[in-house]
Design a protein around this motif. Structure first.
Motif, PDB file in Angstrom:
ATOM      1  N   ILE A  43      10.452   4.155   0.109  1.00 59.59           N
ATOM      2  CA  ILE A  43       9.670   2.963   0.425  1.00 59.59           C
ATOM      3  C   ILE A  43       9.737   2.035  -0.777  1.00 59.59           C
ATOM      4  CG2 ILE A  43       7.386   2.065   1.008  1.00 59.59           C
ATOM      5  CD1 ILE A  43       6.745   4.713   2.326  1.00 59.59           C
ATOM      6  N   THR A  44      10.243   0.843  -0.591  1.00 60.18           N
ATOM      7  CA  THR A  44      10.454  -0.066  -1.723  1.00 60.18           C
ATOM      8  C   THR A  44       9.140  -0.448  -2.391  1.00 60.18           C
ATOM      9  OG1 THR A  44      10.393  -1.999  -0.245  1.00 60.18           O
ATOM     10  CG2 THR A  44      12.564  -1.031  -0.724  1.00 60.18           C
ATOM     11  N   ASN A  45       8.131  -0.772  -1.587  1.00 61.71           N
ATOM     12  CA  ASN A  45       6.830  -1.188  -2.120  1.00 61.71           C
ATOM     13  C   ASN A  45       5.861  -1.406  -0.974  1.00 61.71           C
ATOM     14  OD1 ASN A  45       7.464  -3.899  -1.110  1.00 61.71           O
ATOM     15  ND2 ASN A  45       8.787  -4.047  -2.895  1.00 61.71           N
ATOM     16  N   PHE A  46       4.609  -1.645  -1.338  1.00 62.03           N
ATOM     17  CA  PHE A  46       3.567  -1.938  -0.356  1.00 62.03           C
ATOM     18  C   PHE A  46       3.003  -3.313  -0.695  1.00 62.03           C
ATOM     19  CE2 PHE A  46       3.813   2.594  -1.052  1.00 62.03           C
ATOM     20  CZ  PHE A  46       3.797   3.136   0.215  1.00 62.03           C
ATOM     21  N   GLY A  47       3.376  -4.321   0.075  1.00 63.62           N
ATOM     22  CA  GLY A  47       2.941  -5.684  -0.237  1.00 63.62           C
ATOM     23  C   GLY A  47       2.192  -6.330   0.904  1.00 63.62           C
ATOM     24  N   LYS A  48       1.902  -7.609   0.725  1.00 68.04           N
ATOM     25  CA  LYS A  48       1.140  -8.365   1.724  1.00 68.04           C
ATOM     26  C   LYS A  48       2.072  -8.951   2.780  1.00 68.04           C
ATOM     27  CE  LYS A  48      -2.628  -9.623  -1.412  1.00 68.04           C
ATOM     28  NZ  LYS A  48      -3.392 -10.749  -2.031  1.00 68.04           N
ATOM     29  N   ALA A  49       2.615  -8.068   3.602  1.00 71.30           N
ATOM     30  CA  ALA A  49       3.498  -8.497   4.684  1.00 71.30           C
ATOM     31  C   ALA A  49       2.951  -8.014   6.012  1.00 71.30           C
ATOM     32  CB  ALA A  49       4.899  -7.930   4.464  1.00 71.30           C
ATOM     33  N   HIS A  50       3.059  -8.840   7.048  1.00 78.79           N
ATOM     34  CA  HIS A  50       2.584  -8.492   8.396  1.00 78.79           C
ATOM     35  C   HIS A  50       1.117  -8.055   8.376  1.00 78.79           C
ATOM     36  CE1 HIS A  50       6.786  -8.710   9.481  1.00 78.79           C
ATOM     37  NE2 HIS A  50       7.090  -7.741   8.640  1.00 78.79           N
ATOM     38  N   LEU A  51       0.303  -8.761   7.596  1.00 78.85           N
ATOM     39  CA  LEU A  51      -1.114  -8.396   7.493  1.00 78.85           C
ATOM     40  C   LEU A  51      -1.810  -8.461   8.845  1.00 78.85           C
ATOM     41  CD1 LEU A  51      -2.194 -10.197   4.179  1.00 78.85           C
ATOM     42  CD2 LEU A  51      -1.508  -7.812   4.498  1.00 78.85           C
ATOM     43  N   GLU A  63      -4.613  -2.461   3.332  1.00 75.25           N
ATOM     44  CA  GLU A  63      -4.750  -1.013   3.514  1.00 75.25           C
ATOM     45  C   GLU A  63      -3.984  -0.552   4.752  1.00 75.25           C
ATOM     46  OE1 GLU A  63      -6.005   1.312   1.500  1.00 75.25           O
ATOM     47  OE2 GLU A  63      -6.191  -0.359   0.086  1.00 75.25           O
ATOM     48  N   GLY A  64      -3.948  -1.404   5.756  1.00 68.90           N
ATOM     49  CA  GLY A  64      -3.183  -1.088   6.953  1.00 68.90           C
ATOM     50  C   GLY A  64      -1.694  -1.039   6.683  1.00 68.90           C
ATOM     51  N   VAL A  65      -1.222  -1.935   5.802  1.00 69.49           N
ATOM     52  CA  VAL A  65       0.193  -1.925   5.411  1.00 69.49           C
ATOM     53  C   VAL A  65       0.533  -0.600   4.740  1.00 69.49           C
ATOM     54  CG1 VAL A  65       1.914  -2.965   3.886  1.00 69.49           C
ATOM     55  CG2 VAL A  65       0.349  -4.432   5.175  1.00 69.49           C
ATOM     56  N   LYS A 124      -1.010   2.268   4.961  1.00 70.06           N
ATOM     57  CA  LYS A 124      -1.068   3.351   5.941  1.00 70.06           C
ATOM     58  C   LYS A 124       0.166   3.350   6.842  1.00 70.06           C
ATOM     59  CE  LYS A 124      -3.900   5.160   9.746  1.00 70.06           C
ATOM     60  NZ  LYS A 124      -5.102   4.945  10.585  1.00 70.06           N
ATOM     61  N   GLY A 125       0.545   2.165   7.315  1.00 68.36           N
ATOM     62  CA  GLY A 125       1.679   2.064   8.229  1.00 68.36           C
ATOM     63  C   GLY A 125       2.999   2.446   7.582  1.00 68.36           C
ATOM     64  N   LYS A 126       3.262   1.936   6.386  1.00 71.86           N
ATOM     65  CA  LYS A 126       4.507   2.263   5.704  1.00 71.86           C
ATOM     66  C   LYS A 126       4.555   3.738   5.312  1.00 71.86           C
ATOM     67  CE  LYS A 126       6.104  -1.983   5.732  1.00 71.86           C
ATOM     68  NZ  LYS A 126       7.289  -2.377   6.533  1.00 71.86           N
ATOM     69  N   SER A 127       3.386   4.307   4.975  1.00 66.90           N
ATOM     70  CA  SER A 127       3.323   5.711   4.545  1.00 66.90           C
ATOM     71  C   SER A 127       3.631   6.685   5.672  1.00 66.90           C
ATOM     72  CB  SER A 127       1.939   6.019   3.966  1.00 66.90           C
ATOM     73  OG  SER A 127       1.719   5.304   2.768  1.00 66.90           O
ATOM     74  N   GLU A 128       3.733   6.198   6.890  1.00 65.75           N
ATOM     75  CA  GLU A 128       4.130   7.067   7.997  1.00 65.75           C
ATOM     76  C   GLU A 128       5.480   7.718   7.730  1.00 65.75           C
ATOM     77  OE1 GLU A 128       1.762   4.393  11.351  1.00 65.75           O
ATOM     78  OE2 GLU A 128       3.956   4.489  11.359  1.00 65.75           O
ATOM     79  N   MET A 129       6.329   7.054   6.943  1.00 68.26           N
ATOM     80  CA  MET A 129       7.609   7.659   6.584  1.00 68.26           C
ATOM     81  C   MET A 129       7.394   8.872   5.683  1.00 68.26           C
ATOM     82  SD  MET A 129      10.953   6.078   4.661  1.00 68.26           S
ATOM     83  CE  MET A 129      11.411   5.066   6.057  1.00 68.26           C
ATOM     84  N   TYR A 130       6.499   8.715   4.690  1.00 66.34           N
ATOM     85  CA  TYR A 130       6.187   9.844   3.816  1.00 66.34           C
ATOM     86  C   TYR A 130       5.627  11.003   4.632  1.00 66.34           C
ATOM     87  CZ  TYR A 130       6.582   6.911  -0.404  1.00 66.34           C
ATOM     88  OH  TYR A 130       7.036   6.115  -1.416  1.00 66.34           O
TER      89      TYR A 130
END
Length: 428
Positions: free
Chosen positions: A171-179, A186-188, A190-196
Motif C-alpha cells: 500500500i503506497t500510502n493512506f491519503g485524503k482520496a475518495h473521502l 479513517e474510512g480510507v 480501513k478500506g485500503k487496509s483490506e489488502m493487509y
C-alpha cells in the motif's frame, strides 16, 4: 456454461475484449452492460468484426456456437479471471494506495521485467472490470504479475483481492482520496487496509515502508518485508539523497538518478527497489530500470514550451497529493513560479474545507501566481491580487494569455475530471 469449459474457449482465443471499438481478430468478447448501453446488442457486430466468441446473458441474442450464454456477463468475466489466475499459479503482487500507485506499479513492472516476463495492469484498469482483464492478459509465458487495485468505497479492495488472490501486497500510502465514498480519512485507512487483512488471513507477505507509522501499525501481526531510509536493523536500507528537481537515492552503494520529480516519489521508487531486491533482480539491473523510467500520461511530466518549463501532473489530485506537490514545487529555484490548479473531486462534505486549505497553503508558499479552476476552488477566499479564480475551464480559456507564462516554471495539477492537460493545447 461451466467455468472450465469457458476457460478452454478462452485459451483458444487471442485475448479478451469488452469494447467493439477495440475488437481484435479471434478475441473473446464479453457483452458487458453499462449505465447507458447493453453489450448484448453488439453481439452480431462483435462477431462480424472478428471476435471468435461472444459471452452474452440475454438468450434473444444467442445465435450459434460462437455465442456463449451465461447468467451474468460481468460475473462470468470475474469467475473466468479467478479460474485463470489459479491455472497460471504465478506470483501476483497487488498494489493499492491513495497516491502514487500507478507510478509505483510502473516502476515495479520496469524493475521486475529486468529478470522476469512480467505483466502489469495497463494504465489504471484497476477496478472490478480492470483487474479481471489484467489477469486474463497473462499467459503461460508470464512469470510475474503486478495488479493495481483502486477503490472509492469500503469492501472494494477485499473483493479485488478475492479475484486476484495476491501472494504479495503493498500500500503506497493512506491519503485524503475518495473521502466521500470511504466516509472520511479513517474510512480510507480501513478500506485500503483490506489488502493487509487478506494477505494476513492467507499467510501471504506484505512489503512495508517502515517509515510510515500507519503501514507499520496496520501490518503489526503480518508477515512483512521491511524497507526504509534509516539505519534500523532487519530492514532493507534505501537512502534518499535529494530531489532537485529529480529524485536521487542510494542503494547498496549505487547512486541512482531517477526522472521523477518531488521527494514524495522517493517512497514509490524505494518500494520498487525493495520488491526487485526481494525477487533477486541484480542491483545493477534495478539501477538501470529506475534510471530508464520516464513518466508519461500526465503524471509529473516535464515539458518545455519556448521559455516556459511545465510540470504536467494533471492525471489526478486529492488534498494529500496536491499538498506534497505544491510544497515541493515551491522549493524550486526559479524567479517566476506559477500554479494552475483544478478542483479535487469526491471529497463530499469536506470539499469546501479542503479546497480552502489548498488556497491558504499556496498563499504561504514561495509561489508568484496562482490560477484556480473549478466550482469548488471558485468558492474559496483569498486576498492576494496574484490569485485568480475561474469557475470553469472555459472561463480560464477565454481569459488565458500565453505570454503570461513566459520564462516561468508552471505546475499544472487537478483531478481527472478537470482534464487540465488541455492547458497544453493553449500553448501549442
Amino acid at each position: 456454461m461451466e467455468i472450465q469449459t469457458l476457460h478452454e474457449r478462452f485459451l483458444s482465443c487471442e485475448g479478451v475484449c469488452t469494447d467493439t471499438r477495440k475488437i481484435t481478430k479471434n478475441c473473446l468478447f464479453f457483452a458487458l452492460k453499462g449505465e447507458n448501453f447493453d453489450g448484448n446488442t453488439f453481439t452480431q457486430q462483435a462477431l462480424e468484426q472478428g471476435a471468435k466468441f461472444v459471452v452474452i446473458d440475454d438468450s434473444s441474442y444467442e445465435k450459434d456456437d460462437n455465442t456463449i450464454l451465461v447468467n451474468d456477463v460481468l460475473s462470468a468475466l470475474q469467475k473466468l479471471a479467478m479460474f485463470h489466475r489459479d491455472y497460471l499459479g504465478i506470483p501476483i503482487i497487488a498494489l493499492t494506495g491513495s497516491n502514487g500507485k500507478t507510478t509505483t506499479k510502473e516502476l515495479i513492472h520496469t524493475v521486475l521485467s529486468k529478470r522476469y516476463r512480467t505483466i502489469a495492469t495497463v494504465g489504471n484498469l484497476n477496478n472490478h472490470i480492470g483487474v479481471p482483464l489484467t489477469l486474463l492478459s497473462m499467459t503461460k509465458n508470464t512469470e510475474m504479475g503486478v495488479v493495481e487495485m483502486g477503490a472509492n468505497h469500503q469492501g472494494e479492495i477485499a473483493f479485488l483481492c478475492k479475484l486476484a488472490k495476491p501472494d504479495f501486497g503493498y500500500i503506497t500510502n493512506f491519503g485524503k482520496a475518495h473521502l466521500e465514498g470511504f466516509g472520511g480519512t479513517e474510512g480510507v485507512i480501513k478500506g485500503k487496509s483490506e489488502m493487509y487483512n487478506y494477505l494476513q488471513d492467507y499467510g501471504k507477505q506484505i512489503f512495508i515502508n517502515n517509515s510510515d507509522p500507519i503501514q507499520v501499525e496496520k501490518s503489526r501481526n503480518a508477515n512483512t518485508i521491511l524497507f526504509a531510509d534509516s539505519e534500523l536493523e532487519n530492514q532493507l536500507k534505501i537512502h534518499f539523497l535529494d530531489a532537485s528537481p529529480f529524485v536521487h537515492l542510494e542503494f547498496q552503494n549505487q547512486h541512482i538518478s531517477s526522472h521523477l520529480i518531488g521527494s514524495y516519489n522517493f517512497n514509490n521508487i524505494a518500494a520498487a527497489i525493495a520488491i526487485g531486491n526481494f525477487f533477486k533482480v541484480p542491483t545493477d539491473s534495478i539501477k538501470e530500470a529506475i534510471e530508464s523510467y520516464i513518466p508519461t500520461n500526465n503524471r509529473s511530466q516535464i515539458i518545455t514550451r519556448g521559455s516556459t518549463e511545465i510540470i504536467l501532473d494533471a492525471y489526478n489530485a486529492n488534498p494529500s497529493s496536491m499538498t506534497v506537490a505544491l510544497v515541493h514545487f515551491s522549493k524550486q529555484k526559479h524567479a517566476k513560479k506559477i500554479v494552475i490548479l483544478g478542483d479535487m473531486f469526491e471529497l463530499g462534505p469536506e470539499a469546501k474545507i479542503e479546497h480552502q486549505a489548498i488556497v491558504d497553503l499556496v498563499e504561504k508558499l514561495d509561489i508568484q501566481q496562482a490560477l484556480f479552476l473549478g466550482e469548488n476552488f471558485n468558492k474559496a477566499k483569498c486576498n492576494n491580487p496574484q490569485t485568480i479564480f475561474y469557475d470553469s475551464f472555459q472561463a480560464f480559456r477565454e481569459d488565458f494569455n500565453t505570454e503570461s507564462l513566459n520564462s516561468a516554471l508552471v505546475l499544472i495539477k487537478g483531478s481527472r475530471g478537470m482534464a487540465l492537460e488541455r492547458v497544453m493545447e493553449l500553448l501549442d
